[in-house]
Scaffold this active site. Sequence first.
Site: not given
Length: 147
Positions: A26, A45, A51, A53, A92, A136
């Site tokens: 995201h 971010c 990026h 997670h 994904h 996260e």
Amino acid sequence: MAESSGNPPAERIGYITRVQSFSACHRLHSLRLSDEENKEVYGKCNNPYGHGHNYKVEVTVRGKIDPVTGMVMNLTDLKKCIEEVIMIPLDHKNLDKDVPYFADVVSTTENLAVYIWDNMAKALPASLPYEIRIHETDKNIVVYRGE
């Protein structure tokens, strides 16, 4: 240890937590802020390329322990619900591009927790949802209880 009288105990409340991991990417970017403000608020971010997670989500339900089955809810049912609410739409995926909810909602972990809560609440009996806890990172954890 207390002896059992053979009578069932008063209603007991139990909590069940199931843990599920998923990967997604995201970009933290608010349409309500200028590009400069977004960079200031979200820092790295806000990278235009996003990026990723590896999220760990804990879904906790709360309810009466059924005196016949001994369960708050069948874990198989909770597993299916998590598959439909979390894995299919989020795993994904690019949260901002693949999940319609985030078209105009910033994809923070707080808002991700709200999204998961709202959809779990639709899929479960009303009294069961208790808490969504999202890891996260190892150090950043968000908790949402529908409040």
